[in-house]
Design a protein around this motif. Structure first.
Motif, PDB file in Angstrom:
ATOM      1  N   THR A 104      49.434  53.938  41.193  1.00  0.00           N
ATOM      2  CA  THR A 104      49.414  53.772  42.654  1.00  0.00           C
ATOM      3  C   THR A 104      48.076  53.214  43.119  1.00  0.00           C
ATOM      4  O   THR A 104      48.019  52.323  43.977  1.00  0.00           O
ATOM      5  CB  THR A 104      49.682  55.116  43.345  1.00  0.00           C
ATOM      6  N   GLY A 105      46.975  53.753  42.555  1.00  0.00           N
ATOM      7  CA  GLY A 105      45.650  53.274  42.933  1.00  0.00           C
ATOM      8  C   GLY A 105      45.449  51.811  42.605  1.00  0.00           C
ATOM      9  O   GLY A 105      44.872  51.051  43.408  1.00  0.00           O
ATOM     10  N   MET A 106      45.907  51.385  41.433  1.00  0.00           N
ATOM     11  CA  MET A 106      45.782  49.976  41.046  1.00  0.00           C
ATOM     12  C   MET A 106      46.587  49.068  41.984  1.00  0.00           C
ATOM     13  O   MET A 106      46.102  48.019  42.437  1.00  0.00           O
ATOM     14  CB  MET A 106      46.284  49.782  39.614  1.00  0.00           C
ATOM     15  N   LEU A 108      47.594  49.747  45.047  1.00  0.00           N
ATOM     16  CA  LEU A 108      46.991  49.765  46.385  1.00  0.00           C
ATOM     17  C   LEU A 108      45.775  48.845  46.450  1.00  0.00           C
ATOM     18  O   LEU A 108      45.609  48.075  47.409  1.00  0.00           O
ATOM     19  CB  LEU A 108      46.592  51.195  46.738  1.00  0.00           C
ATOM     20  N   ALA A 109      44.906  48.898  45.428  1.00  0.00           N
ATOM     21  CA  ALA A 109      43.722  48.040  45.398  1.00  0.00           C
ATOM     22  C   ALA A 109      44.120  46.573  45.376  1.00  0.00           C
ATOM     23  O   ALA A 109      43.520  45.739  46.065  1.00  0.00           O
ATOM     24  CB  ALA A 109      42.852  48.378  44.189  1.00  0.00           C
ATOM     25  N   GLY A 110      45.131  46.258  44.570  1.00  0.00           N
ATOM     26  CA  GLY A 110      45.591  44.875  44.506  1.00  0.00           C
ATOM     27  C   GLY A 110      46.122  44.382  45.835  1.00  0.00           C
ATOM     28  O   GLY A 110      45.835  43.252  46.264  1.00  0.00           O
ATOM     29  N   VAL A 111      46.896  45.227  46.520  1.00  0.00           N
ATOM     30  CA  VAL A 111      47.453  44.846  47.824  1.00  0.00           C
ATOM     31  C   VAL A 111      46.339  44.650  48.844  1.00  0.00           C
ATOM     32  O   VAL A 111      46.368  43.699  49.638  1.00  0.00           O
ATOM     33  CB  VAL A 111      48.452  45.923  48.305  1.00  0.00           C
ATOM     34  N   TYR A 281      47.004  40.457  39.805  1.00  0.00           N
ATOM     35  CA  TYR A 281      46.971  41.026  38.452  1.00  0.00           C
ATOM     36  C   TYR A 281      46.890  42.560  38.511  1.00  0.00           C
ATOM     37  O   TYR A 281      47.473  43.252  37.672  1.00  0.00           O
ATOM     38  CB  TYR A 281      45.763  40.503  37.677  1.00  0.00           C
ATOM     39  N   SER A 282      46.139  43.093  39.504  1.00  0.00           N
ATOM     40  CA  SER A 282      46.006  44.542  39.627  1.00  0.00           C
ATOM     41  C   SER A 282      47.359  45.181  39.920  1.00  0.00           C
ATOM     42  O   SER A 282      47.692  46.237  39.376  1.00  0.00           O
ATOM     43  CB  SER A 282      45.005  44.885  40.738  1.00  0.00           C
ATOM     44  N   VAL A 283      48.141  44.542  40.775  1.00  0.00           N
ATOM     45  CA  VAL A 283      49.482  45.038  41.074  1.00  0.00           C
ATOM     46  C   VAL A 283      50.349  45.005  39.823  1.00  0.00           C
ATOM     47  O   VAL A 283      51.033  45.983  39.486  1.00  0.00           O
ATOM     48  CB  VAL A 283      50.131  44.206  42.200  1.00  0.00           C
ATOM     49  N   THR A 284      50.310  43.884  39.111  1.00  0.00           N
ATOM     50  CA  THR A 284      51.110  43.742  37.890  1.00  0.00           C
ATOM     51  C   THR A 284      50.701  44.755  36.836  1.00  0.00           C
ATOM     52  O   THR A 284      51.547  45.346  36.152  1.00  0.00           O
ATOM     53  CB  THR A 284      50.966  42.318  37.321  1.00  0.00           C
ATOM     54  N   ALA A 285      49.388  44.969  36.689  1.00  0.00           N
ATOM     55  CA  ALA A 285      48.895  45.931  35.700  1.00  0.00           C
ATOM     56  C   ALA A 285      49.414  47.331  36.005  1.00  0.00           C
ATOM     57  O   ALA A 285      49.809  48.076  35.096  1.00  0.00           O
ATOM     58  CB  ALA A 285      47.371  45.927  35.672  1.00  0.00           C
ATOM     59  N   SER A 292      43.610  47.326  34.858  1.00  0.00           N
ATOM     60  CA  SER A 292      43.326  46.273  35.839  1.00  0.00           C
ATOM     61  C   SER A 292      42.506  45.146  35.229  1.00  0.00           C
ATOM     62  O   SER A 292      41.593  45.385  34.435  1.00  0.00           O
ATOM     63  CB  SER A 292      42.566  46.859  37.039  1.00  0.00           C
ATOM     64  N   TYR A 293      42.815  43.926  35.646  1.00  0.00           N
ATOM     65  CA  TYR A 293      42.182  42.744  35.076  1.00  0.00           C
ATOM     66  C   TYR A 293      41.039  42.248  35.958  1.00  0.00           C
ATOM     67  O   TYR A 293      40.985  42.521  37.161  1.00  0.00           O
ATOM     68  CB  TYR A 293      43.211  41.626  34.909  1.00  0.00           C
ATOM     69  N   ALA A 294      40.132  41.517  35.327  1.00  0.00           N
ATOM     70  CA  ALA A 294      39.016  40.886  36.034  1.00  0.00           C
ATOM     71  C   ALA A 294      38.412  39.840  35.106  1.00  0.00           C
ATOM     72  O   ALA A 294      38.554  39.926  33.883  1.00  0.00           O
ATOM     73  CB  ALA A 294      37.958  41.917  36.418  1.00  0.00           C
ATOM     74  N   PRO A 295      37.747  38.816  35.671  1.00  0.00           N
ATOM     75  CA  PRO A 295      37.019  37.870  34.814  1.00  0.00           C
ATOM     76  C   PRO A 295      35.934  38.596  34.037  1.00  0.00           C
ATOM     77  O   PRO A 295      35.229  39.438  34.589  1.00  0.00           O
ATOM     78  CB  PRO A 295      36.414  36.887  35.827  1.00  0.00           C
ATOM     79  N   PHE A 296      35.818  38.295  32.762  1.00  0.00           N
ATOM     80  CA  PHE A 296      34.834  38.955  31.901  1.00  0.00           C
ATOM     81  C   PHE A 296      33.471  38.292  32.055  1.00  0.00           C
ATOM     82  O   PHE A 296      33.275  37.146  31.641  1.00  0.00           O
ATOM     83  CB  PHE A 296      35.262  38.867  30.433  1.00  0.00           C
ATOM     84  N   ALA A 297      32.503  39.030  32.638  1.00  0.00           N
ATOM     85  CA  ALA A 297      31.138  38.512  32.673  1.00  0.00           C
ATOM     86  C   ALA A 297      30.614  38.309  31.256  1.00  0.00           C
ATOM     87  O   ALA A 297      29.765  37.449  30.997  1.00  0.00           O
ATOM     88  CB  ALA A 297      30.225  39.470  33.439  1.00  0.00           C
TER      89      ALA A 297
END
Length: 440
Positions: A104-106, A108-111, A281-285, A292-297
């Motif tokens: 749910t948190g992921m 919500l953050a994505g939305v 991606y956060s919603v899909t995850a 949750s996905y993000a670009p890798f620094a």
């Protein structure tokens, strides 16, 4: 931009594939095991991760930020999920209740990110994550990843004893890749990561036949909410949401670092497209039980190590990654890559990230006061990384995963210091004092 021959493109694409795979494969396996899922379900989640990671990389490189930066499972969220699973019994919650709250948190953050992008409100994120916060972020990320990969190089037996031969072999791989990078000609140095992976894998098969892993394969479909159905577990949702929003700083740090390396300044549209993709991606995850996905620094360290900045091999590597998930037999075979070898090679690749962290401080001059804006959050974060999480057991159970995460605490401290203190005043005072000393 360096041009590659057909063979060079093929080798660089394969190198990207190994890099993306090595950074992805251990995440769904460890999370699935932490939540006590059967092997078949873990295999299905791994398959989802392979397919989705490849697609995420291609979309970001093609229509998102358009840099060759791996899009993958966030180390911040990964660590938080593992901490929450361990603390489940102490919090008096079931794993499915925690898993549903995380999902749910992921989502919500994505939305929220998608809505901020839709109403063009994402600029406030960049005002929060200032250049100094991003420098703290890069330093903490470097220390966190190096600790993970260094520990992963060490082979630990069933009785918590160190397997010395395998561990020494890992350090041998580190030396090999380092020598190829430092001493090798450009044609060899640029592919040191790939050579190290393949050579280390082959030698491992020859020297340690009894240590071989088994292929993980799934012939079933993709699972929905494998860790628990979404719920209203407010505490878990809030912690996951906060960590997911901090996770957005990955985009700023990665894109800015890549732009400096490639000499191409990012536009606001690039940031917006990248944010929108990361939000989706956060919603899909959350739906498919992924992190949750993000670009890798850390991809910047990989780019600095290989010196291959072309997008084409990256896009091909991402496509091949998805193919591994679509054809389970291929992904299962590659999953037998020894974890110690993968960690040893990534250890060398991410040494470059420390240099990226130092470069991010190029515009700053520190004195006895202003050094606190960097040293304070970095050393607090690193200090917490070395503290046993069980020491925080007396805190409220819902705060324990947050407070025991040195990375999140360090970034939050950096944000507070930047917002509450006018550091420019102390820089000006230091400059005036130096001028007085020179005049006297």
């Amino acid at each position: 931009m360096n041009r590659l021959s057909s063979w060079g493109t093929a080798a660089a694409s394969l190198q990207w594939l190994f890099f993306i795979f090595a950074n992805t494969v251990v995440v769904p396996i460890s999370v699935g095991a932490a939540f006590g899922l059967p092997q078949e379900e873990i295999a299905s989640i791994l398959r989802s991760a392979l397919i989705f990671t490849g697609i995420a990389c291609v979309l970001q490189g093609w229509i998102g930020h358009r840099y060759p930066l791996m899009e993958g499972p966030s180390g911040v969220i990964w660590g938080l999920i593992l901490n929450l699973s361990v603390a489940a019994s102490a919090m008096g919650m079931s794993l499915t209740s925690i898993g549903g709250g995380i999902a749910t948190g992921m989502i919500l953050a994505g939305v929220v990110v998608l809505l901020l992008g839709l109403f063009n409100l994402l600029t406030f994120i960049q005002r929060i994550f200032t250049p100094m916060v991003m420098s703290v972020y890069l330093f903490l990320l470097t220390f966190q990843l190096i600790l993970i990969f260094f520990e992963g190089m060490l082979k630990v037996g069933n009785e918590d004893t160190l397997n010395i031969p395998v561990s020494l072999f890992s350090f041998g791989v580190v030396i090999l890749v380092s020598l190829l990078k430092i001493k090798g000609k450009p044609t060899v140095s640029n592919f040191a990561i790939l050579i190290g992976m393949v050579a280390g894998w082959v030698l491992y098969l020859m020297l340690f036949p009894s240590e071989q892993g088994t292929a993980i394969q799934s012939n079933g479909g993709l699972l929905l909410f494998p860790f628990g159905s979404p719920n209203l577990n407010i505490g878990i949702i809030l912690i996951t949401f906060l960590a997911s929003m901090i996770n957005l700083s990955n985009t700023i740090a990665s894109v800015r670092a890549a732009s400096q390396l490639l000499g191409k300044a990012p536009t606001d549209r690039q940031f917006l497209r990248s944010y929108m993709l990361t939000g989706s991606y956060s919603v899909t995850a959350g739906v498919f039980g992924l992190v949750s996905y993000a670009p890798f620094a850390s991809s910047v360290g990989f780019l600095e190590s290989t010196r291959i900045f072309n997008r084409k091999p990256f896009l091909i590597g991402g496509g091949l990654m998805s193919l591994l998930g679509i054809i389970p037999a291929l992904g299962g075979v590659l999953a037998t890559l020894p974890i110690t070898v993968g960690n040893a090679v990534l250890f060398v690749a991410y040494l470059q990230l420390f240099g990226t962290s130092l470069k991010s401080l190029g515009g700053y001059q520190f004195n006895s006061v202003t050094i606190h804006r960097l040293a304070g959050p970095v050393l607090v974060g690193v200090g917490i990384m070395f503290v046993d999480p069980s020491l925080f057991n007396q805190l409220p159970v819902l705060l324990q995963p947050l407070v025991s995460n040195g990375f999140i605490v360090g970034v939050l401290v950096a944000i507070l210091l930047e917002k509450l203190i006018n550091w420019e005043k102390y820089e000006e005072s230091s400059q005036e004092l130096q001028a007085m000393k020179r005049s006297s």
